[in-house]
Design a protein around this motif. Sequence first.
Motif, PDB file in Angstrom:
ATOM      1  N   VAL A  16      -4.053   3.462   2.946  1.00 42.41           N
ATOM      2  CA  VAL A  16      -3.070   4.013   2.103  1.00 42.41           C
ATOM      3  C   VAL A  16      -3.973   3.843   0.721  1.00 42.41           C
ATOM      4  CG1 VAL A  16      -1.578   4.876   1.042  1.00 42.41           C
ATOM      5  CG2 VAL A  16      -0.985   4.368   3.212  1.00 42.41           C
ATOM      6  N   HIS A  56       0.994  -1.774   0.376  1.00 39.55           N
ATOM      7  CA  HIS A  56       0.049  -0.089  -0.213  1.00 39.55           C
ATOM      8  C   HIS A  56       0.847   1.131   0.123  1.00 39.55           C
ATOM      9  CE1 HIS A  56      -3.094  -2.571   2.281  1.00 39.55           C
ATOM     10  NE2 HIS A  56      -3.099  -2.825   1.148  1.00 39.55           N
ATOM     11  N   GLN A  57       1.815   1.217   0.694  1.00 39.71           N
ATOM     12  CA  GLN A  57       3.139   2.172   0.398  1.00 39.71           C
ATOM     13  C   GLN A  57       4.726   2.004  -0.250  1.00 39.71           C
ATOM     14  OE1 GLN A  57       4.784   3.705   4.413  1.00 39.71           O
ATOM     15  NE2 GLN A  57       2.779   1.879   5.402  1.00 39.71           N
ATOM     16  N   CYS A  71      -4.201   3.141   9.419  1.00 39.23           N
ATOM     17  CA  CYS A  71      -3.181   3.935   8.155  1.00 39.23           C
ATOM     18  C   CYS A  71      -4.070   3.188   6.857  1.00 39.23           C
ATOM     19  CB  CYS A  71      -2.119   3.033   9.292  1.00 39.23           C
ATOM     20  SG  CYS A  71      -1.432   3.962  10.396  1.00 39.23           S
ATOM     21  N   GLN A 124       5.670  10.519  -1.377  1.00 40.06           N
ATOM     22  CA  GLN A 124       5.979   9.297  -2.522  1.00 40.06           C
ATOM     23  C   GLN A 124       7.887   9.489  -2.134  1.00 40.06           C
ATOM     24  OE1 GLN A 124       5.213   7.831  -5.061  1.00 40.06           O
ATOM     25  NE2 GLN A 124       3.261   7.964  -3.653  1.00 40.06           N
ATOM     26  N   GLN A 148       4.917   2.134  10.559  1.00 39.69           N
ATOM     27  CA  GLN A 148       5.911   1.652   9.671  1.00 39.69           C
ATOM     28  C   GLN A 148       7.039   0.376  10.250  1.00 39.69           C
ATOM     29  OE1 GLN A 148       7.512   3.156   7.309  1.00 39.69           O
ATOM     30  NE2 GLN A 148       5.768   4.074   6.715  1.00 39.69           N
ATOM     31  N   TYR A 153      10.360  -0.299   1.174  1.00 39.23           N
ATOM     32  CA  TYR A 153       9.562  -1.825   2.239  1.00 39.23           C
ATOM     33  C   TYR A 153      10.984  -2.358   1.781  1.00 39.23           C
ATOM     34  CZ  TYR A 153       6.216  -4.718   3.587  1.00 39.23           C
ATOM     35  OH  TYR A 153       6.111  -5.970   4.523  1.00 39.23           O
ATOM     36  N   ARG A 209      -0.969   8.100  -0.794  1.00 43.29           N
ATOM     37  CA  ARG A 209      -0.185   7.614  -1.235  1.00 43.29           C
ATOM     38  C   ARG A 209       0.705   9.223  -2.057  1.00 43.29           C
ATOM     39  NH1 ARG A 209      -1.180   3.949  -4.127  1.00 43.29           N
ATOM     40  NH2 ARG A 209      -2.312   2.488  -2.466  1.00 43.29           N
TER      41      ARG A 209
END
Length: 471
Positions: free
Chosen positions: A286, A57-58, A284, A231, A361, A63, A227
């Motif tokens: 996104v 999603h991020q 959370c 970035q 996170q 990641y 989102r």
Amino acid sequence: MSTHRIETDYLVVGAGATAMAFIDTLLSETDAQIVVVDRQHRPGGHWNRAYPFVRLHQPSAFYGVGSRELSDWTKDTAGVNAGLYSLASGAEVLAYFDHVMQQRFLTSGRVLWLPMSDYSTAADGSHQVKSLTSGETQEIVVRKRLVDATHARTEVPSTHPPKYSVSSQVTCVPVNRLPEINRPYAAYSVVGSGKTGMDACIWLLENGTPPSRIRWIMPRDAWLLDRANFQPGADDFDTFVNSVIGQFEVMASIHSIDDLLPELERRGLLARIDTTVEPRTYRCAVVSQGELAQLRRIEGIVRMGRLRSIEQTQVVLDQGNLPADPDTLYVDCSAGGLQPPPNVPVFDGKRINLLMVRTCQPVFSAALIAFVESHVQDSSQQNALCQVVPSPEHPIDWLRMWAVNLANGARWAQNPKLSAWLGQCRLNFIAPIMRGVHKSDTAKFERLNVMGAKGREAAARLPVLMAQITQ
Ligand SMILES: Cc1cc2nc3c(=O)[nH]c(=O)nc-3n(C[C@H](O)[C@H](O)[C@H](O)COP(=O)(O)OP(=O)(O)OC[C@H]3O[C@@H](n4cnc5c(N)ncnc54)[C@H](O)[C@@H]3O)c2cc1C
């Protein structure tokens, strides 16, 4: 069955994303020996059971593990994420973690990987690992610490049956089976308002389902994150920094917490699907503006509480019944996702609990905990650096999470070694952004100073706002 004995510095239980990020940093920062155990046959945790069209999603850029890129650093040019950095698919995430295990962990000669094995603590406190194939048990003697990387207890629809009843005359499938559709249904009902439910709705729309044939059973609307605001490219520096400054300004300027969410929405820092409906949750999730636009095409959103049962010609909800076409495909997306963390500290005697130390996170948090374990000796100092961020459930948790984020961030800034590590760790989302910023770009460094100053203003104001929370 025979029992073997293995000695190691760290025993890591679970080989999901957080375990992988923790081990990767521990390998870089220490010369420790590590045993890692998982019930599954390969690393990646819940990604092994996710739906086929799942994606991060991020952005992929921050990641995975610290030592290897996951992102190809391209922006999508089509689809709902167009204009934004790519999101790895579930298959890519799994291939990445497999590669990290094979090429980094195992070639180090310091990691013993025990897949298809169940960990348990024996009555005498010893660590037992039982092979799910041979039944053989090994006792693991841990010289330093046991690392519990199982707290996410991620629930996915393929492993958690729905909590509502389903008549034998209707077709209800977990979201994993959605791509198996082999004929058109008269209607589609997506059950669940979380990110998985959103993904299922978007998948249906992208694959040609008219919005009028989709019903979305949404027990609770959610506040969503955009989102575009985080970035990882240098060209996104201003958007990212302005969004953080904006959040700090909101905290520092509002008089009442009743103004918090409207003000965040007004500044484009939170979004919702329907601006006339008050969201009752924040987890959370996104989304891109492209995803929001797709979701807003669905008019048949049912806001009548939780689904209790599906019958052939009707659905029964908390707040009443609705007629249903008998030829409906029900798509279950109601599993809970991540579960709330237990009330334990990160450094807990001979145990390390991999919990979040920065909002939403998980992999960054796990890597930071490994760094602290490697370089800080005293447990109370370790815990001071790693206060646990509460998991989000209610909208006001946005504020609760920031309170811990800001306190942790202030302590990290006072530790020079940790600050230096944060500046180069790819999992720390500001680090990839800063890679592309030239030292001579004084305007950007000035904005960072502003961000720091606004953060301190927000931190000073937080106790007043926190005192107003009643929920
Ligand atoms: C659809 C989706 C998209 C997401 N996208 C993002 C994103 O873009 N960015 C982001 O940061 N986060 C994202 N997340 C959050 C994501 O959950 C975490 O990033 C992370 O994958 C959680 O990993 P984990 O290691 O904590 O837990 P898990 O993946 O749940 O792994 C725990 C592991 O422990 C094992 N285990 C448990 N008990 C035992 C035992 N007794 N013995 C042996 N093994 C055991 C399990 O088999 C499992 O493999 C997303 C989550 C979902 C569901």
